[in-house]
Structure formats: C-alpha cells, structure tokens
Scaffold this motif. Structure first.
Motif, PDB file in Angstrom:
ATOM      1  N   ASP A   1      31.364  73.113  40.758  1.00 37.84           N
ATOM      2  CA  ASP A   1      31.036  72.762  42.153  1.00 37.84           C
ATOM      3  C   ASP A   1      29.966  71.683  42.164  1.00 37.84           C
ATOM      4  O   ASP A   1      29.017  71.718  41.378  1.00 37.84           O
ATOM      5  CB  ASP A   1      30.555  73.988  42.931  1.00 37.84           C
ATOM      6  CG  ASP A   1      30.486  73.703  44.427  1.00 37.84           C
ATOM      7  OD1 ASP A   1      31.444  74.045  45.146  1.00 37.84           O
ATOM      8  OD2 ASP A   1      29.475  73.104  44.874  1.00 37.84           O
TER       9      ASP A   1
ATOM     10  N   THR B   1      30.918  74.806  52.115  1.00 42.25           N
ATOM     11  CA  THR B   1      30.610  74.548  53.518  1.00 42.25           C
ATOM     12  C   THR B   1      30.058  75.805  54.159  1.00 42.25           C
ATOM     13  O   THR B   1      29.054  75.783  54.875  1.00 42.25           O
ATOM     14  CB  THR B   1      31.909  74.148  54.263  1.00 42.25           C
ATOM     15  OG1 THR B   1      32.463  73.004  53.624  1.00 42.25           O
ATOM     16  CG2 THR B   1      31.654  73.869  55.723  1.00 42.25           C
TER      17      THR B   1
ATOM     18  N   LYS C   1      25.141  80.948  61.872  1.00 41.94           N
ATOM     19  CA  LYS C   1      24.839  82.294  62.406  1.00 41.94           C
ATOM     20  C   LYS C   1      23.336  82.561  62.394  1.00 41.94           C
ATOM     21  O   LYS C   1      22.821  83.283  63.258  1.00 41.94           O
ATOM     22  CB  LYS C   1      25.596  83.369  61.633  1.00 41.94           C
ATOM     23  CG  LYS C   1      26.934  83.714  62.251  1.00 41.94           C
ATOM     24  CD  LYS C   1      28.026  82.730  61.935  1.00 41.94           C
ATOM     25  CE  LYS C   1      28.545  81.895  63.037  1.00 41.94           C
ATOM     26  NZ  LYS C   1      29.599  80.947  62.651  1.00 41.94           N
TER      27      LYS C   1
HETATM   28  P1  FAD Z   1      34.390  75.004  51.230  1.00 40.16           P
HETATM   29  O1  FAD Z   1      33.549  76.104  51.725  1.00 40.16           O
HETATM   30  O2  FAD Z   1      34.369  73.705  51.923  1.00 40.16           O
HETATM   31  O3  FAD Z   1      33.946  74.782  49.714  1.00 40.16           O
HETATM   32  C1  FAD Z   1      34.461  73.771  48.916  1.00 40.16           C
HETATM   33  C2  FAD Z   1      33.467  73.460  47.804  1.00 40.16           C
HETATM   34  O4  FAD Z   1      34.098  72.583  46.862  1.00 40.16           O
HETATM   35  C3  FAD Z   1      32.205  72.743  48.279  1.00 40.16           C
HETATM   36  O5  FAD Z   1      31.078  73.344  47.692  1.00 40.16           O
HETATM   37  C4  FAD Z   1      32.377  71.326  47.756  1.00 40.16           C
HETATM   38  O6  FAD Z   1      31.147  70.698  47.423  1.00 40.16           O
HETATM   39  C5  FAD Z   1      33.180  71.582  46.495  1.00 40.16           C
HETATM   40  N1  FAD Z   1      33.961  70.419  46.037  1.00 40.16           N
HETATM   41  C6  FAD Z   1      34.778  69.609  46.743  1.00 40.16           C
HETATM   42  N2  FAD Z   1      35.378  68.710  45.928  1.00 40.16           N
HETATM   43  C7  FAD Z   1      34.908  68.971  44.668  1.00 40.16           C
HETATM   44  C8  FAD Z   1      35.163  68.403  43.406  1.00 40.16           C
HETATM   45  N3  FAD Z   1      36.043  67.418  43.235  1.00 40.16           N
HETATM   46  N4  FAD Z   1      34.494  68.907  42.341  1.00 40.16           N
HETATM   47  C9  FAD Z   1      33.603  69.922  42.487  1.00 40.16           C
HETATM   48  N5  FAD Z   1      33.338  70.510  43.657  1.00 40.16           N
HETATM   49  C10 FAD Z   1      33.999  70.035  44.736  1.00 40.16           C
HETATM   50  N6  FAD Z   1      34.551  80.273  58.971  1.00 40.16           N
HETATM   51  C11 FAD Z   1      34.517  81.582  59.236  1.00 40.16           C
HETATM   52  O7  FAD Z   1      35.393  82.312  58.793  1.00 40.16           O
HETATM   53  N7  FAD Z   1      33.506  82.123  60.017  1.00 40.16           N
HETATM   54  C12 FAD Z   1      32.522  81.359  60.528  1.00 40.16           C
HETATM   55  O8  FAD Z   1      31.631  81.870  61.206  1.00 40.16           O
HETATM   56  C13 FAD Z   1      32.539  79.970  60.262  1.00 40.16           C
HETATM   57  N8  FAD Z   1      31.569  79.171  60.759  1.00 40.16           N
HETATM   58  C14 FAD Z   1      31.606  77.839  60.472  1.00 40.16           C
HETATM   59  C15 FAD Z   1      30.615  77.027  61.035  1.00 40.16           C
HETATM   60  C16 FAD Z   1      30.630  75.674  60.778  1.00 40.16           C
HETATM   61  C17 FAD Z   1      29.558  74.806  61.385  1.00 40.16           C
HETATM   62  C18 FAD Z   1      31.639  75.108  59.936  1.00 40.16           C
HETATM   63  C19 FAD Z   1      31.648  73.651  59.622  1.00 40.16           C
HETATM   64  C20 FAD Z   1      32.624  75.913  59.391  1.00 40.16           C
HETATM   65  C21 FAD Z   1      32.625  77.285  59.659  1.00 40.16           C
HETATM   66  N9  FAD Z   1      33.617  78.124  59.152  1.00 40.16           N
HETATM   67  C22 FAD Z   1      33.592  79.456  59.456  1.00 40.16           C
HETATM   68  C23 FAD Z   1      34.689  77.620  58.300  1.00 40.16           C
HETATM   69  C24 FAD Z   1      34.388  77.906  56.806  1.00 40.16           C
HETATM   70  O9  FAD Z   1      33.141  77.332  56.478  1.00 40.16           O
HETATM   71  C25 FAD Z   1      35.475  77.345  55.923  1.00 40.16           C
HETATM   72  O10 FAD Z   1      36.735  77.809  56.350  1.00 40.16           O
HETATM   73  C26 FAD Z   1      35.261  77.787  54.476  1.00 40.16           C
HETATM   74  O11 FAD Z   1      34.019  77.331  53.996  1.00 40.16           O
HETATM   75  C27 FAD Z   1      36.376  77.256  53.581  1.00 40.16           C
HETATM   76  O12 FAD Z   1      36.151  77.663  52.280  1.00 40.16           O
HETATM   77  P2  FAD Z   1      36.683  76.818  51.042  1.00 40.16           P
HETATM   78  O13 FAD Z   1      36.278  77.578  49.826  1.00 40.16           O
HETATM   79  O14 FAD Z   1      38.105  76.498  51.226  1.00 40.16           O
HETATM   80  O15 FAD Z   1      35.916  75.419  51.115  1.00 40.16           O
END
Ligand code: FAD
Ligand code: NAI
Length: 475
Positions: free
Chosen positions: A34, A48, A58
């Motif tokens: 990451d 994120t 929150k």
């Molecule tokens: P992400 O959480 O985006 O994580 C992806 C990770 O991969 C990041 O750390 C990034 O840096 C890393 N990355 C990307 N490309 C690379 C690469 N090439 N090499 C290494 N690392 C990399 N969802 C809920 O269910 N409840 C909520 O209350 C909620 N509130 C939210 C509030 C806000 C303001 C926002 C913006 C979103 C919210 N969400 C909420 C949505 C939730 O954050 C996302 O659905 C969730 O984080 C998705 O998880 P993920 O693991 O797919 O991706």
C-alpha cells in the motif's frame, strides 16, 4: 531476486487488508502493498475508508453533533450551556488520532497474522511460469512474485471537468475533512452521500451551506417516502439543497470560489463562497498499476472488469472493492476480499449483493437494505407495506429524538421481507436486524413475533412488521 508469495494484495483499504488477513488465516504466505503515507511519510494502511473516508467523516459527524446538541438541545434536558465554542483545530486533531489508531491497528493485525507489508506503489511488471511479477516502488524497491494477485486499489474523488482540486478552496473529500476554520459560506456540488454528510458537519458548526444537485430528484436510490421525509428534515435544519441545477463556470481565486449555475427554473445564478466541496462520485484507481504489462482489462469507467466472483479474465488475478463494479462501500469491499481469499483456498466464498446495507450518517441517519417501494413497483412485485413512526416509540421520546420512521416491505403472498428503510435515530445500528432477518429469509410475521427489549428503538422495527399486517400495538 524476486521474493515469492502465495498471494500478493495490492492496496490495503478495507478490501485489500481484509483479503490479506483472511488469506493468511487460511494458511497462505501473503504480501500486501500500500502506498498511502501519513503526514510524516510513514505507512497509513486502511485506504480511503480509514484515512479520508468512513472513519474521519464519522469522527467529525460525532464532534459536530455534540456541538449541535449543546447549542440547541441540552436546554430541553435542563442543562444550560452558554457560550459553547468549537475549537476546530482540536476537533481535527481528535479526528487524526482516531485515524492513526486505525492505521496502527491494521499494522498490528498484519503482524499478528504474519502478512508481510510493503509500503510503496505496486505495479504489474511481467507474467511468467512462476506467476505475476509485481514491482514495488517506494522508499525501497522490491520485486515480488505470486501466482495469485488481488487488486484492491480503491477509488478517488471525481473532479468537475476543468476544475482541479487545490484542496485549499476547491476540495475533494480529503480537503473537506481538514478545513481549518468554519467557512462562512460553503457550497457543495452533488447531494449524494458525501454532500449530505459533509454538508451536515459544516452546517452544524455554523457555515451557511448550499448544495447544488444536478438531478431533479433527491436521493434517487433511496425509498421515495424516506427521501421525501429526509428532504423535509434537511430543509428545516437549514441545508439549502437546490435540485435540478446545471453547474457552469467555476472561478477559484484567493478570495474564494464563485460558482455560476442555472437553477431548476432555468435562471442564471452566481454563488460566491469561501470553500467549495465537489462530491459528484468517485473514479476507480487504476493508473499506476501498469495493467498493460499483463493485459488486465478495464471498462469504459476505468474499473477492472470482473465477474460475479471478482475474477478477472487473467488466471489468478482477482479484483475487489471500489476498483470494480457495484456500490462503493467499505463493507462490500470487505465481503468481496474475504470471499476471494476463500475461493483461492478452494472454498466457496459468497457475497449476497442483494443484502448490502446502506447508511447515510446524517442526523437523523438514513439506512436501508433490500428493495425500495419504487423498485418493487417497477419489478411488478405485489407487496405489503408497514410503517411505524419514532414519534410513537417510548425510547425515542426519552432520547428526545422522535424524527423519522421504520418502513418494512414484504411480499404480498409469502410475507417474506423484501426491504427495510429507516430514517431516524441510530438507523445505522437498527438496519442490522433487518439484514440478518432478510439473510434468513424471514417473514414480517417472524419479526413481529420476536420479543424486542423495552424500551428500545428496535421496537419500532417490530411495530413496522406488525404494521405490515395492519396490527400495530402502539400507533
Ligand atoms: P480504498 O479504501 O480506496 O483503498 C485502496 C488503497 O489502495 C489505498 O490505500 C490506496 O493508497 C492504495 N493503492 C492504490 N493504488 C495502489 C498501488 N498501485 N499500489 C499500492 N497501493 C495502492 N463506505 C462505507 O461503507 N461507510 C461509510 O461510512 C463511508 N464513508 C465514506 C466517506 C467518505 C468521505 C468517502 C470518500 C468514502 C466513504 N465510504 C464509506 C466509501 C469507502 O471509503 C470505500 O468504499 C472503501 O474505502 C473502498 O475500499 P477499497 O479497499 O476498495 O479501496
Ligand atoms: P454519490 O454518487 O453518492 O453522489 C453524487 C451526486 O452528485 C449525485 O446525486 C449526482 O447526481 C450528483 N452529480 C454528479 N455530477 C454532478 C454535476 N456535474 N453537477 C451537480 N450534481 C452532480 O457520490 P459522492 O457523494 O461523491 O460519494 C461517493 C461514494 O462514496 C458514494 O456513492 C458512496 O459509495 C461512498 N460513500 C459512502 C458513505 C456511506 O456509506 N455513509 C459516505 C460517503 C461516501
């Protein structure tokens, strides 16, 4: 020399870190990469969700709700709180501490489960008999190889075309969570989930908030009756939500931001604000992955193409969470991560996409699971509906929070619950009962016959179930 693992996970958001832990639990040798950095350049796993999403939003919603309560609701309880002040810097520092606790928690969980963590960017380098080679570029350069790859790179805020985020005046979710002082005037574009949550935070703290929404309907994905109720409540709270607008030129200067738009009546308007938050949806993160090196397919939105099991067309390459189709929710990402790890281990991982609950953490909260009334009508399903207002619930009266209702929709013939929609206090917690009930294919009568603790908000769910059969006891 390339280091070899059974599974390499790219991304440590809720999709990636949970997949890595589950794969390790199942006996695999797992690496997780990451690139997120904290303020001192160190690793900040959690994606994120942990860094600029679920958790910090929150934290601010809680702080601002305390402020709102102290200013407007303590008096009803006989508590006088005069001259209540908000120290924004302290509120933000508390939020940062909460974020760091979560970052550290994930690093601890990696150690506990023997997941090897690499801080840097992961990208596809090549494919060979040995598997896929993933290059890690960060403070240290590494080469890793595995036959199984899980891509969980998440999403980023979508910008309005021609209007870049400077995170000073024009803010994404990132800047929206660290505004240093309460803006006098704040505009948000998009009255979706972020627009409502972030708009609520800064309105409670004293900003004059205007939300400009392109669509003519408010919260189109929400049950119409609940969305209508929500709009009424938000209007009363002072959130100025304008629907059916067309945003035009945006001028960003030292003084602030000037937004030109056409309102629903077709009249040209200009709104001058101190800060603008753009919350018009998110785009999948795939740049930097070097998908071309292995021929990983993206769709027209830039999302990785997967089937219902999160499998890509490349053998051994999987993708989960925001970077693939489906709702962008942390718990959806987690469930996909667990299911993929189990599939790699030869088990039958499963995600029921019809039972992913949604919560909007405004006050009152809005939560739902299953189908809305308008969806049932469109699908031609015969249904019965039961609603129960919190106004008639003893616990809600004692809390002093009687806005909203629980609404249950059940099949007209079989009585199976098809959807539950809540607006009101602790809707985020109440929705779990409905999700569990629906996972077990419960009928409305099943809920109606279950003993619920008194006095509790959950009695409203039981009463909504009784209302499906037109026999509420307390209303
Ligand atoms: P992400 O959480 O985006 O994580 C992806 C990770 O991969 C990041 O750390 C990034 O840096 C890393 N990355 C990307 N490309 C690379 C690469 N090439 N090499 C290494 N690392 C990399 N969802 C809920 O269910 N409840 C909520 O209350 C909620 N509130 C939210 C509030 C806000 C303001 C926002 C913006 C979103 C919210 N969400 C909420 C949505 C939730 O954050 C996302 O659905 C969730 O984080 C998705 O998880 P993920 O693991 O797919 O991706
Ligand atoms: P969103 O999809 O929830 O809402 C975007 C809104 O912007 C829509 O109403 C859309 O019609 C409107 N819009 C789009 N383009 C526009 C334009 N040019 N002019 C005016 N309006 C326009 O997206 P949002 O709020 O950015 O959140 C992104 C995602 O993050 C959510 O869909 C959700 O998946 C996730 N999230 C989840 C939370 C939760 O679960 N509580 C909290 C915050 C975000």
């Amino acid at each position: 020399m390339s280091k070899t693992f059974d599974v390499i996970v790219i991304g440590a958001g809720p999709g990636g870190y949970i997949a890595a832990i589950r794969a390790a639990q199942l006996g695999m040798n797992v690496a997780c990469i990451d690139e997120w950095q904290n303020a001192s350049g160190g690793p900040a796993p959690g994606g994120t969700c942990t860094n600029v999403g679920c958790i910090p939003s929150k934290a601010l919603l809680q702080s601002s709700e305390h402020f709102e309560q102290a200013n407007h609701h303590f008096a009803e309880h006989g508590i006088s709180a005069t001259n209540v002040k908000m120290d924004v810097a302290k509120m933000l520092a508390r939020k940062d501490t909460v974020v760091k606790q979560n970052n550290d928690g994930i690093l601890y969980l990696f150690k506990k489960n023997k997941v090897t963590f690499f801080h840097g960017r992961g990208s596809f380098a090549s494919k060979s008999e040995a598997g896929y080679e993933i290059k890690v570029s960060g403070k240290a350069q590494e080469s890793l190889t595995a036959k199984q790859i899980i891509v969980a790179t998440g999403s980023s805020a979508r910008a309005l075309s021609g209007v870049a985020f400077d995170e000073v005046n024009v803010l994404s979710n990132d800047g929206a969570l660290r505004i240093g002082a309460v803006p006098k005037k704040l505009a948000l574009i998009g009255s979706g989930v972020i627009g409502l949550e972030m708009g609520s935070v800064w309105r409670r703290l004293g900003a004059e908030v205007t939300i400009l929404e392109g669509l003519p309907t408010f919260l189109g994905a929400v049950d119409e009756q609940i969305a209508k109720e929500a709009k009424k409540i938000f209007d009363k709270q002072g959130l100025n939500i304008q629907l059916g607008v067309k945003v035009g030129d945006i001028k960003n200067s030292k003084k602030g931001v000037s937004v030109s738009y056409t309102n629903a009546k077709g009249e040209a308007q200009t709104l001058d604000v101190d800060k603008l938050i753009v919350s018009i949806g998110r785009v999948p993160n795939t740049t930097g992955l070097n998908v071309e090196a292995v021929g990983l397919q993206l769709d027209e939105r830039g999302a990785i193409v997967v089937d219902a099991d999160c499998k890509t067309a490349l053998p051994g390459v999987w993708a989960v969470g925001d970077v693939v189709r489906g709702p962008m929710l942390a718990h959806k990402a987690e469930e996909e991560g667990v299911a993929v790890a189990e599939r790699i281990a030869g088990q039958h991982g499963h995600v029921d996409f019809n039972l992913v609950p949604w919560v909007i953490y405004t006050s009152p909260e809005i939560a739902w699971v299953g189908r809305t009334e308008q969806q049932l009508k469109a699908d031609g399903v015969a249904y019965k509906s039961g609603t129960f207002p919190f106004l008639a619930n003893g616990r809600a009266r004692a809390l002093g929070d009687t806005t909203g209702m629980v609404k249950m929709l059940a099949d007209a013939k079989t009585d199976e619950i098809l959807g539950v929609h809540i607006i009101g206090p602790q809707a985020s917690e109440l929705i779990s009962e409905a999700t569990v009930a629906m996972a077990f294919k419960a009928s409305a009568e099943d809920i109606a016959r279950i003993c619920h603790a008194h006095p509790s908000l959950s009695e409203s769910t039981k009463e909504a179930a009784l209302a499906v059969d037109k026999r509420t006891l307390n209303f």
